[in-house]
Design a protein around this motif. Structure first.
Motif, mmCIF file in Angstrom:
data_model
loop_
_atom_site.group_PDB
_atom_site.id
_atom_site.type_symbol
_atom_site.label_atom_id
_atom_site.label_comp_id
_atom_site.label_asym_id
_atom_site.label_seq_id
_atom_site.Cartn_x
_atom_site.Cartn_y
_atom_site.Cartn_z
ATOM 1 N N ASP A 76 47.459 87.859 5.246
ATOM 2 C CA ASP A 76 47.394 87.796 4.431
ATOM 3 C C ASP A 76 47.046 86.510 3.636
ATOM 4 O OD1 ASP A 76 48.401 85.629 5.603
ATOM 5 O OD2 ASP A 76 50.900 85.558 4.391
ATOM 6 N N THR A 77 45.894 85.922 4.034
ATOM 7 C CA THR A 77 44.898 84.983 3.598
ATOM 8 C C THR A 77 44.395 85.628 1.832
ATOM 9 O OG1 THR A 77 43.496 85.452 5.338
ATOM 10 C CG2 THR A 77 44.555 83.427 5.239
ATOM 11 N N THR A 78 43.787 85.023 1.042
ATOM 12 C CA THR A 78 42.899 85.230 0.165
ATOM 13 C C THR A 78 41.312 85.412 0.660
ATOM 14 O OG1 THR A 78 42.214 83.066 -0.340
ATOM 15 C CG2 THR A 78 44.334 83.991 -1.108
ATOM 16 N N PHE A 79 41.172 85.069 1.778
ATOM 17 C CA PHE A 79 39.618 85.260 1.594
ATOM 18 C C PHE A 79 39.118 85.995 3.695
ATOM 19 C CE2 PHE A 79 40.884 81.265 4.699
ATOM 20 C CZ PHE A 79 40.440 82.304 5.346
ATOM 21 N N GLY A 80 38.110 87.139 3.816
ATOM 22 C CA GLY A 80 38.124 87.474 4.839
ATOM 23 C C GLY A 80 36.961 86.636 5.257
ATOM 24 N N VAL A 81 36.177 87.665 6.714
ATOM 25 C CA VAL A 81 35.278 86.694 7.838
ATOM 26 C C VAL A 81 34.435 87.723 7.554
ATOM 27 C CG1 VAL A 81 34.244 85.336 9.469
ATOM 28 C CG2 VAL A 81 36.590 85.051 9.069
ATOM 29 N N LYS A 82 33.315 87.545 6.428
ATOM 30 C CA LYS A 82 32.240 88.663 6.048
ATOM 31 C C LYS A 82 31.728 88.945 7.271
ATOM 32 C CE LYS A 82 28.471 88.269 3.227
ATOM 33 N NZ LYS A 82 28.667 90.229 2.335
ATOM 34 N N SER A 83 31.374 90.524 7.490
ATOM 35 C CA SER A 83 30.817 91.294 7.924
ATOM 36 C C SER A 83 29.473 91.852 7.795
ATOM 37 C CB SER A 83 32.087 93.318 8.722
ATOM 38 O OG SER A 83 32.833 92.386 9.451
ATOM 39 N N PHE A 84 28.687 92.007 8.724
ATOM 40 C CA PHE A 84 27.466 91.968 8.399
ATOM 41 C C PHE A 84 26.677 93.391 9.091
ATOM 42 C CE2 PHE A 84 27.585 87.679 7.758
ATOM 43 C CZ PHE A 84 27.331 87.676 6.341
ATOM 44 N N GLU A 85 25.470 94.058 8.997
ATOM 45 C CA GLU A 85 25.135 95.040 9.561
ATOM 46 C C GLU A 85 24.659 94.993 11.119
ATOM 47 O OE1 GLU A 85 21.796 98.735 8.684
ATOM 48 O OE2 GLU A 85 22.922 97.732 6.575
ATOM 49 N N THR A 86 24.167 93.809 11.165
ATOM 50 C CA THR A 86 23.439 93.305 12.382
ATOM 51 C C THR A 86 23.849 91.282 11.938
ATOM 52 O OG1 THR A 86 21.109 92.595 11.676
ATOM 53 C CG2 THR A 86 21.465 95.047 12.760
ATOM 54 N N LYS A 87 23.150 91.103 13.141
ATOM 55 C CA LYS A 87 23.275 89.542 13.806
ATOM 56 C C LYS A 87 22.462 88.798 12.671
ATOM 57 C CE LYS A 87 26.487 89.607 18.189
ATOM 58 N NZ LYS A 87 26.352 90.926 17.701
ATOM 59 N N CYS A 88 20.931 89.471 13.087
ATOM 60 C CA CYS A 88 20.164 89.000 12.105
ATOM 61 C C CYS A 88 19.937 89.307 10.545
ATOM 62 C CB CYS A 88 18.695 89.767 12.250
ATOM 63 S SG CYS A 88 17.037 88.688 11.779
ATOM 64 N N LYS A 89 21.012 90.006 10.228
ATOM 65 C CA LYS A 89 21.260 90.164 8.343
ATOM 66 C C LYS A 89 21.853 89.013 8.641
ATOM 67 C CE LYS A 89 20.020 94.601 6.769
ATOM 68 N NZ LYS A 89 20.074 95.981 6.692
ATOM 69 N N CYS A 90 23.003 88.816 9.198
ATOM 70 C CA CYS A 90 23.613 87.040 9.181
ATOM 71 C C CYS A 90 23.090 86.081 8.654
ATOM 72 C CB CYS A 90 24.756 87.741 10.086
ATOM 73 S SG CYS A 90 26.061 85.747 9.865
ATOM 74 N N VAL A 91 22.278 86.084 9.572
ATOM 75 C CA VAL A 91 21.381 85.166 10.050
ATOM 76 C C VAL A 91 20.287 84.402 8.247
ATOM 77 C CG1 VAL A 91 19.520 83.503 10.967
ATOM 78 C CG2 VAL A 91 21.186 84.662 12.614
ATOM 79 N N LYS A 92 20.382 85.612 8.411
ATOM 80 C CA LYS A 92 19.500 85.658 6.731
ATOM 81 C C LYS A 92 20.100 85.339 5.497
ATOM 82 C CE LYS A 92 16.140 88.251 3.897
ATOM 83 N NZ LYS A 92 14.931 89.360 3.380
ATOM 84 N N TYR A 93 21.707 86.191 5.563
ATOM 85 C CA TYR A 93 22.679 85.755 4.544
ATOM 86 C C TYR A 93 22.782 83.802 4.569
ATOM 87 C CZ TYR A 93 26.391 85.623 1.578
ATOM 88 O OH TYR A 93 27.061 85.482 0.480
ATOM 89 N N TYR A 94 23.163 83.356 5.636
ATOM 90 C CA TYR A 94 23.277 82.316 6.214
ATOM 91 C C TYR A 94 22.118 81.037 5.624
ATOM 92 C CZ TYR A 94 22.345 78.347 9.204
ATOM 93 O OH TYR A 94 21.995 76.723 9.630
ATOM 94 N N MET A 95 20.997 81.716 6.033
ATOM 95 C CA MET A 95 19.892 80.658 5.778
ATOM 96 C C MET A 95 19.826 80.858 3.792
ATOM 97 S SD MET A 95 17.252 82.068 8.628
ATOM 98 C CE MET A 95 15.425 80.857 7.953
ATOM 99 N N GLN A 96 20.042 82.361 3.412
ATOM 100 C CA GLN A 96 20.562 81.997 1.331
ATOM 101 C C GLN A 96 21.092 80.924 1.556
ATOM 102 O OE1 GLN A 96 21.049 86.189 0.819
ATOM 103 N NE2 GLN A 96 18.855 86.766 1.439
#
Length: 169
Positions: A76-96
């Motif tokens: 019931d949390t108001t957030f989720g942990v974002k899913s990414f297509e690839t781990k590298c896309k996650c790294v790019k998002y983190y850097m952004q």
């Protein structure tokens, strides 16, 4: 186990180097800092969020229409942990996030100063990442992870990790 950890680090380094090629030098984040956070947050990519959602940093989303996962025991949390297509896309998002979010403006200022003096210090930059996690000991844990990875690198010369790459642009 050790081999898998080394493979994770090598894959991370390749991803980071690829992303950095398209970034201005003032947008780059030290490779060892990114890897240390990913190791700490995802246990070398072995966490549930990393395996099922390619999320290496526990990046959250409050837009539940976005692809996400719920933490266990908190449906019931108001957030989720974002899913990414690839781990590298996650790294790019983190850097952004580090390059654009207002919470990390001091990080960006410190990094810019380090670049102008040509002395990049990941252990010093970590001090500006306390807002990345709710854990009050987060900075201390990331520093310990950096030192642990440096120590392992010295003991195992089969893999080298560039501290910070600055291709000319």
């Amino acid at each position: 186990k050790k081999k898998k950890n080394e493979q994770f680090i090598l894959a991370m380094r390749n991803c980071i180097n690829f992303i950095n090629l398209g970034l201005h030098k003032y947008e780059r984040i030290p490779t060892e800092l990114i890897i240390a956070q990913a190791v700490l947050e995802s246990n070398y990519g072995k966490s549930r969020f990393a395996k099922q959602g390619n999320n290496l940093f526990g990046i959250r989303t409050w837009n539940l229409k976005e692809k996400h996962m719920k933490p266990f025991n908190s449906k019931d949390t108001t957030f989720g942990v974002k899913s990414f297509e690839t781990k590298c896309k996650c790294v790019k998002y983190y850097m952004q996030i580090l390059n654009n979010h207002k919470a990390f403006s001091d990080f960006r200022r410190k990094r810019a100063l380090m670049i102008t003096t040509n002395r990049i210090d990941s252990l010093e930059l970590v001090n500006y990442l306390s807002k990345f996690a709710t854990d009050v000991d987060y900075v201390k844990k990331v520093k310990a992870t950096i030192l642990k990875l440096r120590n392992e690198r010295v003991q195992n010369t089969n893999w080298g990790m560039q501290i910070f790459i600055l291709p000319t642009r």
